[in-house]
Design an enzyme around this catalytic site. Sequence first.
Site, short mmCIF file in Angstrom:
data_model
loop_
_atom_site.label_atom_id
_atom_site.label_comp_id
_atom_site.label_asym_id
_atom_site.label_seq_id
_atom_site.Cartn_x
_atom_site.Cartn_y
_atom_site.Cartn_z
N LYS A 13 -10.68 -4.66 15.44
CA LYS A 13 -10.39 -3.51 16.31
C LYS A 13 -9.56 -3.93 17.52
O LYS A 13 -8.54 -3.32 17.82
CB LYS A 13 -11.70 -2.85 16.80
CG LYS A 13 -12.57 -2.32 15.67
CD LYS A 13 -13.83 -1.65 16.19
CE LYS A 13 -14.76 -2.58 16.96
NZ LYS A 13 -15.36 -3.67 16.14
N ARG A 88 -20.06 4.60 19.66
CA ARG A 88 -20.74 3.58 18.89
C ARG A 88 -21.97 4.13 18.19
O ARG A 88 -22.65 3.43 17.49
CB ARG A 88 -21.16 2.53 19.92
CG ARG A 88 -21.48 1.19 19.44
CD ARG A 88 -20.27 0.41 19.16
NE ARG A 88 -20.51 -1.00 19.21
CZ ARG A 88 -19.61 -1.85 19.65
NH1 ARG A 88 -18.46 -1.45 20.10
NH2 ARG A 88 -19.85 -3.13 19.60
N ARG A 127 -13.10 -16.94 16.33
CA ARG A 127 -12.39 -16.16 17.35
C ARG A 127 -12.34 -16.87 18.70
O ARG A 127 -13.32 -17.45 19.16
CB ARG A 127 -13.08 -14.81 17.56
CG ARG A 127 -12.48 -14.07 18.77
CD ARG A 127 -12.87 -12.64 18.86
NE ARG A 127 -14.29 -12.43 18.87
CZ ARG A 127 -14.84 -11.23 18.72
NH1 ARG A 127 -14.11 -10.16 18.54
NH2 ARG A 127 -16.16 -11.10 18.74
N ARG A 159 -16.65 -16.16 22.72
CA ARG A 159 -17.59 -15.18 23.24
C ARG A 159 -19.04 -15.61 23.00
O ARG A 159 -19.36 -16.14 21.95
CB ARG A 159 -17.33 -13.82 22.58
CG ARG A 159 -16.37 -12.97 23.39
CD ARG A 159 -15.92 -11.74 22.68
NE ARG A 159 -16.99 -10.92 22.12
CZ ARG A 159 -16.79 -9.75 21.55
NH1 ARG A 159 -15.56 -9.25 21.48
NH2 ARG A 159 -17.78 -9.05 21.03
N ARG A 170 -25.65 -8.09 15.25
CA ARG A 170 -24.64 -7.06 15.57
C ARG A 170 -24.27 -6.28 14.30
O ARG A 170 -24.02 -5.08 14.36
CB ARG A 170 -23.39 -7.71 16.19
CG ARG A 170 -23.61 -8.08 17.66
CD ARG A 170 -22.63 -9.12 18.14
NE ARG A 170 -21.25 -8.68 18.08
CZ ARG A 170 -20.21 -9.50 18.04
NH1 ARG A 170 -20.39 -10.81 18.03
NH2 ARG A 170 -19.00 -9.02 17.99
P1 AP5 Z 1 -11.20 -8.80 16.76
O1 AP5 Z 1 -9.94 -8.00 16.81
O2 AP5 Z 1 -11.66 -9.49 17.99
O3 AP5 Z 1 -12.37 -7.89 16.12
P2 AP5 Z 1 -13.18 -6.67 16.75
O4 AP5 Z 1 -13.30 -5.63 15.67
O5 AP5 Z 1 -12.59 -6.23 18.04
O6 AP5 Z 1 -14.58 -7.36 16.93
P3 AP5 Z 1 -15.58 -7.34 18.15
O7 AP5 Z 1 -16.54 -8.47 17.93
O8 AP5 Z 1 -14.87 -7.27 19.46
O9 AP5 Z 1 -16.30 -6.00 17.89
P4 AP5 Z 1 -17.62 -5.57 18.46
O10 AP5 Z 1 -17.59 -4.13 18.10
O11 AP5 Z 1 -18.80 -6.32 17.96
O12 AP5 Z 1 -17.57 -6.00 20.00
P5 AP5 Z 1 -17.28 -5.21 21.34
O13 AP5 Z 1 -16.54 -6.07 22.25
O14 AP5 Z 1 -16.77 -3.85 21.05
O15 AP5 Z 1 -11.02 -9.87 15.55
C1 AP5 Z 1 -12.02 -10.84 15.29
C2 AP5 Z 1 -11.36 -12.18 14.90
O16 AP5 Z 1 -10.67 -12.01 13.65
C3 AP5 Z 1 -10.30 -12.68 15.89
O17 AP5 Z 1 -10.37 -14.07 15.98
C4 AP5 Z 1 -8.96 -12.26 15.26
O18 AP5 Z 1 -7.92 -13.16 15.60
C5 AP5 Z 1 -9.29 -12.34 13.77
N1 AP5 Z 1 -8.55 -11.35 12.97
C6 AP5 Z 1 -8.33 -10.03 13.26
N2 AP5 Z 1 -7.63 -9.44 12.28
C7 AP5 Z 1 -7.43 -10.41 11.32
C8 AP5 Z 1 -6.78 -10.42 10.05
N3 AP5 Z 1 -6.18 -9.33 9.55
N4 AP5 Z 1 -6.78 -11.58 9.35
C9 AP5 Z 1 -7.38 -12.69 9.84
N5 AP5 Z 1 -8.01 -12.74 11.04
C10 AP5 Z 1 -8.03 -11.62 11.78
O19 AP5 Z 1 -18.77 -5.03 21.92
C11 AP5 Z 1 -19.49 -6.12 22.39
C12 AP5 Z 1 -20.83 -5.66 22.93
O20 AP5 Z 1 -20.61 -4.75 24.05
C13 AP5 Z 1 -21.70 -4.86 21.97
O21 AP5 Z 1 -22.47 -5.70 21.13
C14 AP5 Z 1 -22.55 -4.03 22.95
O22 AP5 Z 1 -23.58 -4.82 23.50
C15 AP5 Z 1 -21.56 -3.70 24.04
N6 AP5 Z 1 -20.86 -2.42 23.80
C16 AP5 Z 1 -19.52 -2.25 23.59
N7 AP5 Z 1 -19.22 -0.95 23.40
C17 AP5 Z 1 -20.41 -0.28 23.48
C18 AP5 Z 1 -20.77 1.09 23.36
N8 AP5 Z 1 -19.86 2.05 23.09
N9 AP5 Z 1 -22.07 1.42 23.50
C19 AP5 Z 1 -23.00 0.50 23.78
N10 AP5 Z 1 -22.73 -0.82 23.90
C20 AP5 Z 1 -21.44 -1.21 23.75
MG MG Z 2 -13.20 -6.30 20.04
#
Ligand code: AP5
Ligand code: MG
Length: 216
Positions: A13, A88, A127, A159, A170
């Site tokens: 994402k 979410r 990552r 992270r 997660r």
């Molecule tokens: P990346 O692009 O970083 O993936 P992502 O989908 O953004 O993964 P996240 O871990 O950020 O998602 P998340 O939803 O768990 O975390 P968030 O920060 O939102 O890609 C991952 C890796 O793969 C990278 O190394 C990249 O280079 C590689 N990659 C990407 N595409 C590729 C491809 N095509 N081929 C090969 N490699 C590739 O949330 C974190 C925390 O915040 C949550 O757990 C929660 O506690 C809190 N939080 C956030 N939003 C909310 C909400 N709305 N409500 C409540 N709590 C929330």
């Molecule tokens: Mg992300």
Amino acid sequence: MRLVLVGPPGAGKGTQAQYIASNLSIPKISTGDIFRANVSGGTELGKLAKTYMDRGDLVPDQVTIAMVRDRLSEDDAQDGFLLDGFPRNVPQAEILKKMLADWGQGLDLVLELVVDDDEVVRRLAGRRTCSQCGRIWHVEFDDKQDDRCDACDGTLFQRDDDKEETVRHRLEVYQEQTAPLISYYADEGTLVGVDATGPVEEVTQRAMDAIRPFLG
Ligand code: AP5
Ligand code: MG
């Protein structure tokens, strides 16, 4: 264009959001990024969010929604935005819908990034994120040998919530709380799924092809 990206942790994402938002000239709003900025800034919001994030649980809706409401009220979000990581769960989606309706707005499209659990674990284990510009890298797929960002020379970090057991939790939280959004948005008629496997540029291409018919 008012767009939401949904998909499991590690689906790409954040990676895709940086390209899609730039292609469409709209701000990328990532709740995870805003929480992490608050954690590193040592704010009260950051202290609260950290306890949930470290476990891989969702931060309480009340806190998250207030933060998103403030961000969406800013000037740069008035003509469109890309939300990464919000909503979410179904209650967040319901409140977003009401919030936008009160402002005479609505979502144009929800893009689901589709990838399986094995790929997610592989992606998150390698990552790295730039502490300066926020750019996302992967040690293996981007062939990163050092801990410096190729874009700005900032230091890369791993992270705290990318430890294997936290990643597994997660994924469970995603299945229980976030996956129901897929049928919610399918019923609303705004959902389009995109295959998120393969090289980053190909996924961006597929995403842009899916978005194009919805551009005004
Ligand atoms: P990346 O692009 O970083 O993936 P992502 O989908 O953004 O993964 P996240 O871990 O950020 O998602 P998340 O939803 O768990 O975390 P968030 O920060 O939102 O890609 C991952 C890796 O793969 C990278 O190394 C990249 O280079 C590689 N990659 C990407 N595409 C590729 C491809 N095509 N081929 C090969 N490699 C590739 O949330 C974190 C925390 O915040 C949550 O757990 C929660 O506690 C809190 N939080 C956030 N939003 C909310 C909400 N709305 N409500 C409540 N709590 C929330
Ligand atoms: Mg992300």
